[in-house]
Design a protein around this motif. Structure first.
Motif, mmCIF file in Angstrom:
data_model
loop_
_atom_site.group_PDB
_atom_site.id
_atom_site.type_symbol
_atom_site.label_atom_id
_atom_site.label_comp_id
_atom_site.label_asym_id
_atom_site.label_seq_id
_atom_site.Cartn_x
_atom_site.Cartn_y
_atom_site.Cartn_z
ATOM 1 N N ALA A 79 46.236 39.783 54.205
ATOM 2 C CA ALA A 79 46.620 38.634 53.374
ATOM 3 C C ALA A 79 48.041 38.181 53.704
ATOM 4 O O ALA A 79 48.315 36.977 53.782
ATOM 5 N N ASP A 80 48.948 39.136 53.902
ATOM 6 C CA ASP A 80 50.326 38.784 54.249
ATOM 7 C C ASP A 80 50.384 38.072 55.603
ATOM 8 O O ASP A 80 51.137 37.102 55.772
ATOM 9 N N THR A 132 44.021 38.734 49.145
ATOM 10 C CA THR A 132 44.824 39.358 48.100
ATOM 11 C C THR A 132 43.938 39.812 46.943
ATOM 12 O O THR A 132 44.072 40.938 46.436
ATOM 13 N N ALA A 179 41.905 42.812 48.061
ATOM 14 C CA ALA A 179 42.716 44.033 48.042
ATOM 15 C C ALA A 179 42.902 44.550 46.618
ATOM 16 O O ALA A 179 42.886 45.764 46.368
ATOM 17 N N ASP A 180 43.062 43.645 45.651
ATOM 18 C CA ASP A 180 43.209 44.066 44.258
ATOM 19 C C ASP A 180 41.939 44.751 43.756
ATOM 20 O O ASP A 180 41.998 45.739 43.015
ATOM 21 N N ARG A 230 45.513 43.927 52.062
ATOM 22 C CA ARG A 230 46.743 43.282 51.618
ATOM 23 C C ARG A 230 47.615 42.900 52.828
ATOM 24 O O ARG A 230 48.264 41.843 52.835
ATOM 25 N N GLU A 231 47.622 43.739 53.844
ATOM 26 C CA GLU A 231 48.360 43.404 55.060
ATOM 27 C C GLU A 231 47.753 42.166 55.731
ATOM 28 O O GLU A 231 48.481 41.301 56.236
#
Length: 423
Positions: free
Chosen positions: A171-172, A156, A159-160, A168-169
């Protein structure tokens, strides 16, 4: 080989007649000597073979010291047939050590210039931690869930920093994997998820609980002797010899299980052939054996040459045997001087309880089949309630279990919830 003169004055060699070739060679030598010091007229002379390809050493380009390939113009009177050149490939890359990529996590290379530095170090350490986990001899779902949590947080942040949607995907997905892994771990150990209910550290996993009930069913239907003392000995010795048909036992084990009946029960099992001892060992020797010199026992029906009644590994066998030993040797049961039938009932109720302690299934299947309980314990169905009362007095059951409608209903006391078989 034969030689002649072509229509333009070139020397022709057709490859036949060795004598004529010698003459042609001598003639060529004289003409070369006569023409030394001046350029050949009409493009010069070249030796032509019968396939029409000029000798490279006599081509005009060779005489002038310039390759025909570099000029791009074929010699006069000859076909333009260039020799194949070596294929030019891309420059060779560096050595394996030089080509080694940077640190990786989840098949992604962590850039050397990634900022902040703390994020780059966390991603590097996380990749190492996942690889170390894969080398573990046995899985640990709690550890794996924590690694997935770290990955979700790190990706996350990554991605930031980079504004990369694919990170981000990732991380999810890691967060979802952490939840699933934690639920699997809780399910295995019988620990409630999300803080619902008491957190209990279980001695058995759900899978080991299934194996335990398989062994108990084997003893219920296959014990060679009907009385409770023999059934208790059959249960404990079966767990010792479950994998290979052989195991070790000491006099302390037998005395703890059977107390004053140990010699009689052991001899009875030997007489019916269910149990075998080494040739030079008697029942009395087994009862006096010490922990440093245990007696090797054999249960013929469990040998690998016979049909296997159950299948589990070395670790599970040891865990099941330890579980049964803990139940049979419960301190409060010993204090109440519980007999073999009462301790067998303790084993059966613990193995057939749900994580919350309730016996048997739910709804119409709540409780345990009274006739099966009685057979396992070496009792008559009407005697089960009495022994259930003894368990309640010893703090094994919360209250005396109710024996009605052919079912035994009740709940394990909180102190013995760690021994639940996790139905």
């Amino acid at each position: 080989m034969s030689a002649g003169t072509g229509d333009r004055g070139e020397l022709f060699v057709d490859g036949t007649g060795g004598g004529r070739t010698d003459g042609a060679t001598a003639g060529r030598t004289r003409r070369a000597a006569a023409g030394a010091g001046r350029a050949p007229a009409g493009g010069g002379a070249a030796v032509m073979f019968s396939d029409g390809v000029p000798s490279p050493s006599h081509s005009p380009a060779a005489a002038s010291g310039t390759s025909a390939e570099s000029t791009g113009v074929p010699a006069e009177g000859t076909r333009s047939t260039a020799l194949p050149r070596a294929r030019t490939g891309p420059p060779r890359r560096g050595s394996r050590r030089e080509r080694k990529s940077g640190p990786k996590v989840a098949q992604r290379i962590v850039p050397d210039d990634l900022q902040p530095e703390a994020l780059r170090l966390e991603l590097t350490e996380l990749g190492d931690a996942f690889r170390a986990y894969q080398r573990r001899p046995e899985p640990d779902l709690a550890v794996l869930a924590e690694l997935h949590d770290r990955k979700a947080r790190a990706f996350t942040r990554w991605a930031d920093v980079t504004d990369d949607a694919s990170l981000r995907e990732e991380a999810d997905r890691a967060a979802a994997a952490a939840r699933t892994t934690r639920e699997m771990d809780a399910n295995r150990r019988g620990v409630p998820v999300d803080g619902e209910g008491p957190v209990v550290e279980r001695l058995l996993t759900r899978g080991q609980g299934v194996h335990t009930r398989t062994v108990l069913e084997h003893v219920r239907t296959g014990s060679p002797c009907p009385e409770a003392e023999a059934r208790l000995a059959v249960l404990m010795l079966t767990l010792r010899a479950a994998r290979a048909g052989t195991g070790n036992v000491t006099g302390q084990d037998l005395g703890g299980w059977l107390q004053g009946d140990a010699e009689r029960v052991l001899q009875e099992l030997l007489d019916v052939g269910w149990l075998l001892l080494p040739e030079d060992v008697t029942a009395d020797d087994a009862l006096t054996s010490r922990p440093e010199e245990p007696v090797r026992i054999t249960v013929p029906t469990l040998l690998p040459t016979q049909p296997r009644p159950f299948f589990f590994g070395k670790v599970t066998r040891a865990r099941l045997s330890g579980w049964a030993q803990k139940v049979v040797g419960d301190r409060k049961l010993r204090k109440k001087k519980a007999g073999a039938a009462t301790r067998l009932l303790a084993v059966y109720t613990a193995a057939h309880s749900r994580p919350g302690g309730c016996l048997g299934g739910v709804g119409e299947d709540a409780g345990l089949a009274l006739d099966e309980v009685a057979q396992f314990c070496g009792l008559r169905p009407e005697e089960v309630a009495e022994h259930a009362g003894l368990l309640a007095a010893a703090g094994w059951l919360e209250e005396a279990a109710a024996a009605a409608d052919g079912r035994l209903r009740g709940r394990l006391a909180e102190r013995v919830l760690p021994l639940s078989g996790l139905l």
